[in-house]
Scaffold this motif. Structure first.
Motif, PDB file in Angstrom:
ATOM      1  N   SER A  56       0.821  -1.215   0.000  1.00 45.08           N
ATOM      2  CA  SER A  56       0.000   0.000   0.000  1.00 45.08           C
ATOM      3  C   SER A  56       0.853   1.262   0.000  1.00 45.08           C
ATOM      4  N   SER A  57       2.154   1.124   0.243  1.00 44.92           N
ATOM      5  CA  SER A  57       3.019   2.303   0.314  1.00 44.92           C
ATOM      6  C   SER A  57       3.543   2.745  -1.049  1.00 44.92           C
ATOM      7  N   HIS A  58       3.160   2.062  -2.113  1.00 48.55           N
ATOM      8  CA  HIS A  58       3.518   2.518  -3.460  1.00 48.55           C
ATOM      9  C   HIS A  58       2.858   3.872  -3.741  1.00 48.55           C
ATOM     10  N   PRO A  59       3.389   4.646  -4.695  1.00 43.75           N
ATOM     11  CA  PRO A  59       2.810   5.965  -5.002  1.00 43.75           C
ATOM     12  C   PRO A  59       1.320   5.923  -5.341  1.00 43.75           C
ATOM     13  N   THR A  60       0.842   4.816  -5.914  1.00 40.67           N
ATOM     14  CA  THR A  60      -0.586   4.721  -6.225  1.00 40.67           C
ATOM     15  C   THR A  60      -1.322   3.802  -5.259  1.00 40.67           C
ATOM     16  N   GLY A  61      -0.672   3.409  -4.179  1.00 36.11           N
ATOM     17  CA  GLY A  61      -1.377   2.801  -3.057  1.00 36.11           C
ATOM     18  C   GLY A  61      -1.691   1.332  -3.113  1.00 36.11           C
ATOM     19  N   SER A  62      -1.105   0.579  -4.058  1.00 35.91           N
ATOM     20  CA  SER A  62      -1.437  -0.842  -4.099  1.00 35.91           C
ATOM     21  C   SER A  62      -0.345  -1.660  -4.782  1.00 35.91           C
ATOM     22  N   LEU A  63      -0.464  -2.973  -4.619  1.00 35.86           N
ATOM     23  CA  LEU A  63       0.408  -3.933  -5.291  1.00 35.86           C
ATOM     24  C   LEU A  63       0.427  -3.725  -6.799  1.00 35.86           C
ATOM     25  N   LYS A  64      -0.664  -3.240  -7.365  1.00 33.16           N
ATOM     26  CA  LYS A  64      -0.791  -3.110  -8.815  1.00 33.16           C
ATOM     27  C   LYS A  64       0.144  -2.059  -9.407  1.00 33.16           C
ATOM     28  N   HIS A  65       0.768  -1.248  -8.562  1.00 32.09           N
ATOM     29  CA  HIS A  65       1.734  -0.270  -9.063  1.00 32.09           C
ATOM     30  C   HIS A  65       2.884  -0.986  -9.778  1.00 32.09           C
ATOM     31  N   ARG A  66       3.319  -2.119  -9.200  1.00 30.96           N
ATOM     32  CA  ARG A  66       4.401  -2.891  -9.817  1.00 30.96           C
ATOM     33  C   ARG A  66       3.967  -3.402 -11.200  1.00 30.96           C
ATOM     34  N   LEU A  67       2.762  -3.950 -11.257  1.00 30.23           N
ATOM     35  CA  LEU A  67       2.263  -4.505 -12.509  1.00 30.23           C
ATOM     36  C   LEU A  67       2.114  -3.422 -13.566  1.00 30.23           C
ATOM     37  N   ALA A  68       1.532  -2.296 -13.182  1.00 28.81           N
ATOM     38  CA  ALA A  68       1.329  -1.212 -14.151  1.00 28.81           C
ATOM     39  C   ALA A  68       2.655  -0.731 -14.727  1.00 28.81           C
ATOM     40  N   ARG A  69       3.650  -0.584 -13.873  1.00 28.40           N
ATOM     41  CA  ARG A  69       4.976  -0.163 -14.348  1.00 28.40           C
ATOM     42  C   ARG A  69       5.536  -1.172 -15.341  1.00 28.40           C
ATOM     43  N   SER A  70       5.415  -2.460 -15.020  1.00 27.67           N
ATOM     44  CA  SER A  70       5.936  -3.499 -15.914  1.00 27.67           C
ATOM     45  C   SER A  70       5.178  -3.530 -17.231  1.00 27.67           C
ATOM     46  N   LEU A  71       3.855  -3.384 -17.178  1.00 32.37           N
ATOM     47  CA  LEU A  71       3.055  -3.415 -18.401  1.00 32.37           C
ATOM     48  C   LEU A  71       3.397  -2.247 -19.319  1.00 32.37           C
ATOM     49  N   PHE A  72       3.605  -1.062 -18.738  1.00 34.31           N
ATOM     50  CA  PHE A  72       3.971   0.088 -19.564  1.00 34.31           C
ATOM     51  C   PHE A  72       5.348  -0.104 -20.183  1.00 34.31           C
ATOM     52  N   LEU A  73       6.309  -0.569 -19.407  1.00 36.69           N
ATOM     53  CA  LEU A  73       7.652  -0.782 -19.952  1.00 36.69           C
ATOM     54  C   LEU A  73       7.623  -1.849 -21.047  1.00 36.69           C
ATOM     55  N   TYR A  74       6.851  -2.907 -20.833  1.00 38.56           N
ATOM     56  CA  TYR A  74       6.740  -3.975 -21.820  1.00 38.56           C
ATOM     57  C   TYR A  74       6.146  -3.444 -23.125  1.00 38.56           C
ATOM     58  N   ALA A  75       5.082  -2.657 -23.015  1.00 43.27           N
ATOM     59  CA  ALA A  75       4.436  -2.095 -24.209  1.00 43.27           C
ATOM     60  C   ALA A  75       5.329  -1.077 -24.906  1.00 43.27           C
ATOM     61  N   LEU A  76       6.040  -0.270 -24.134  1.00 45.06           N
ATOM     62  CA  LEU A  76       6.934   0.723 -24.720  1.00 45.06           C
ATOM     63  C   LEU A  76       8.075   0.058 -25.479  1.00 45.06           C
ATOM     64  N   CYS A  77       8.697  -0.944 -24.846  1.00 45.16           N
ATOM     65  CA  CYS A  77       9.855  -1.588 -25.466  1.00 45.16           C
ATOM     66  C   CYS A  77       9.463  -2.453 -26.657  1.00 45.16           C
ATOM     67  N   ASN A  78       8.194  -2.827 -26.750  1.00 46.50           N
ATOM     68  CA  ASN A  78       7.676  -3.488 -27.951  1.00 46.50           C
ATOM     69  C   ASN A  78       7.177  -2.483 -28.990  1.00 46.50           C
ATOM     70  N   GLU A  79       7.245  -1.199 -28.643  1.00 49.23           N
ATOM     71  CA  GLU A  79       6.744  -0.103 -29.493  1.00 49.23           C
ATOM     72  C   GLU A  79       5.271  -0.268 -29.826  1.00 49.23           C
ATOM     73  N   TRP A  80       4.512  -0.702 -28.842  1.00 46.06           N
ATOM     74  CA  TRP A  80       3.060  -0.766 -28.962  1.00 46.06           C
ATOM     75  C   TRP A  80       2.422   0.554 -28.530  1.00 46.06           C
ATOM     76  N   ILE A  81       3.190   1.367 -27.824  1.00 50.22           N
ATOM     77  CA  ILE A  81       2.723   2.671 -27.350  1.00 50.22           C
ATOM     78  C   ILE A  81       3.637   3.740 -27.914  1.00 50.22           C
ATOM     79  N   GLY A  82       3.029   4.790 -28.458  1.00 51.34           N
ATOM     80  CA  GLY A  82       3.774   5.924 -28.959  1.00 51.34           C
ATOM     81  C   GLY A  82       3.270   7.215 -28.331  1.00 51.34           C
ATOM     82  N   PRO A  83       3.786   8.355 -28.781  1.00 54.42           N
ATOM     83  CA  PRO A  83       3.454   9.629 -28.139  1.00 54.42           C
ATOM     84  C   PRO A  83       1.993  10.044 -28.258  1.00 54.42           C
TER      85      PRO A  83
END
Length: 366
Positions: A56-83
């Motif tokens: 709960s001490s993550h900036p967004t208050g839950s375990l899911k902060h770790r998952l969200a960070r990983s999902l964004f990095l995964y999508a970015l490094c696959n170039e599925w997300i752009g500006p």
């Protein structure tokens, strides 16, 4: 030649944006200290130590902060997300809160597809971080709705239920399992007998189970699952993949009516099905013990831990158990912490609270 130059220039600009996006997310990680590991003494079981990994001490208050960070990095490094990409997610709330946080960090539009029954404080938190809400009445339709919105907007559906188990580096790189074992190193029983977590996507259990095997630890992984979830049924019988009956669990964030692609039963040693009333009772007791509220899925984890503690004590075993404090209770002030809300749903929790209070050493009259 000119077209090729323009294309190269466009590709270069996108690559530069991606570089900055990854840097921003990694910088956010460096600014955030690791989550605390709380020792919870059990007076009735002096040979057994219980620990809570406080997510709960993550900036967004839950375990899911770790998952969200990983999902964004995964999508970015696959170039599925752009500006200019609109980011979509299907979520019961907490994952979307964290993803809205990272989307705003990168200046991207974010739409959360959520069940209409999602707790209002979670919806408020998604909006606070700049996200938009797309609510659906039938929770089973969130996947299709997310796919449709991604098509309509030309955006990207992050799809936590598919990519959770592969977006996180289970071998290490500061994942939750590596953090647990590092923090346990100086404790009385440094290698936990059990690590207990829930399963919503299955990503956390996959990461912990794989890490245990990769590091050749003797620890075993137990997944606590709501009674109305399919996961524990699938663990017992791989042919069971979908629930057709029942109204589902009231415990948000864990348990599913279908087996999600990220759920990996082969790395799990044991599963315990937990009634909603037992989850709520354990949640209420732990909140008293800590002096602050915790969420329902933390109660599910705790109830499973107490079952494991009882079994270890009956066998005369000593050791440690680590579980996750998934999020705080503020998101559930209008649900789990309201007696009238629980009564309206015929959730009997008082007996479980009394049992958990005894195990935690809390006076029943207090």
């Amino acid at each position: 030649m000119g077209a090729s130059t323009n294309n190269n220039a466009g590709a270069g600009a996108t690559r530069a944006w991606l570089d900055q996006a990854v840097r921003r997310i990694e910088a956010d990680f460096n600014r955030s200290a690791d989550t605390h590991l709380i020792h919870l003494p059990l007076p009735r079981y002096p040979g057994i130590d219980l620990y809570l990994k406080d997510e709960s001490s993550h900036p967004t208050g839950s375990l899911k902060h770790r998952l969200a960070r990983s999902l964004f990095l995964y999508a970015l490094c696959n170039e599925w997300i752009g500006p200019d990409t609109t980011v979509i997610e299907a979520s019961s709330g907490s994952t979307a809160v964290s993803e809205a946080y990272f989307a705003r960090m990168l200046g991207l539009r974010f739409i959360a597809v959520v069940p209409a029954s999602t707790a209002a404080p979670k919806l408020d938190a998604i909006r606070f971080h700049g996200g938009e809400i797309h609510a659906v009445d039938d929770p089973r339709t969130i996947y299709d709705a997310a796919h449709r919105l991604a098509g309509e907007t030309g955006g990207h559906y992050l799809d936590q239920f598919t990519y959770a188990e592969r977006a996180t580096d289970w071998r290490g790189n500061n994942n939750i399992a590596e953090s647990i074992f590092a923090q346990m190193a100086q404790e009385r029983h440094p290698i936990p007998a059990w690590i207990v977590c829930g399963a919503g996507t299955g990503g956390t259990s996959a990461t912990i189970g794989r890490f245990i095997r990769y590091q050749r630890h003797a620890s075993r992984l137990c997944v606590a699952d709501p009674e109305q979830s399919v996961f524990h049924r699938h663990f017992a019988d791989r042919g069971t993949t979908l629930l057709h009956e029942g109204t589902g669990s009231c415990i948000e964030g864990i348990g599913r009516p279908r087996v999600e692609p990220s759920f990996v039963p082969s790395v799990i040693d044991h599963m315990i099905a937990v009634a909603d009333g037992d989850s709520i009772g354990a949640m209420r007791a732990l909140s008293r013990r800590l002096g602050r509220g915790v969420g329902g899925s933390t109660g599910t984890n705790l109830w499973a831990c107490l079952k494991l503690v009882e079994a270890m004590a009956a066998r005369g075993e000593r050791g440690s158990i680590v579980t996750l404090l998934c999020d705080g209770g503020d998101r559930y002030a209008c649900t789990y912490y309201r007696d009238d809300w629980l009564s309206a749903r015929n959730i009997a929790w008082h007996a479980a609270e009394a049992t958990a209070r005894v195990a935690l050493g809390i006076p029943i009259s207090g």
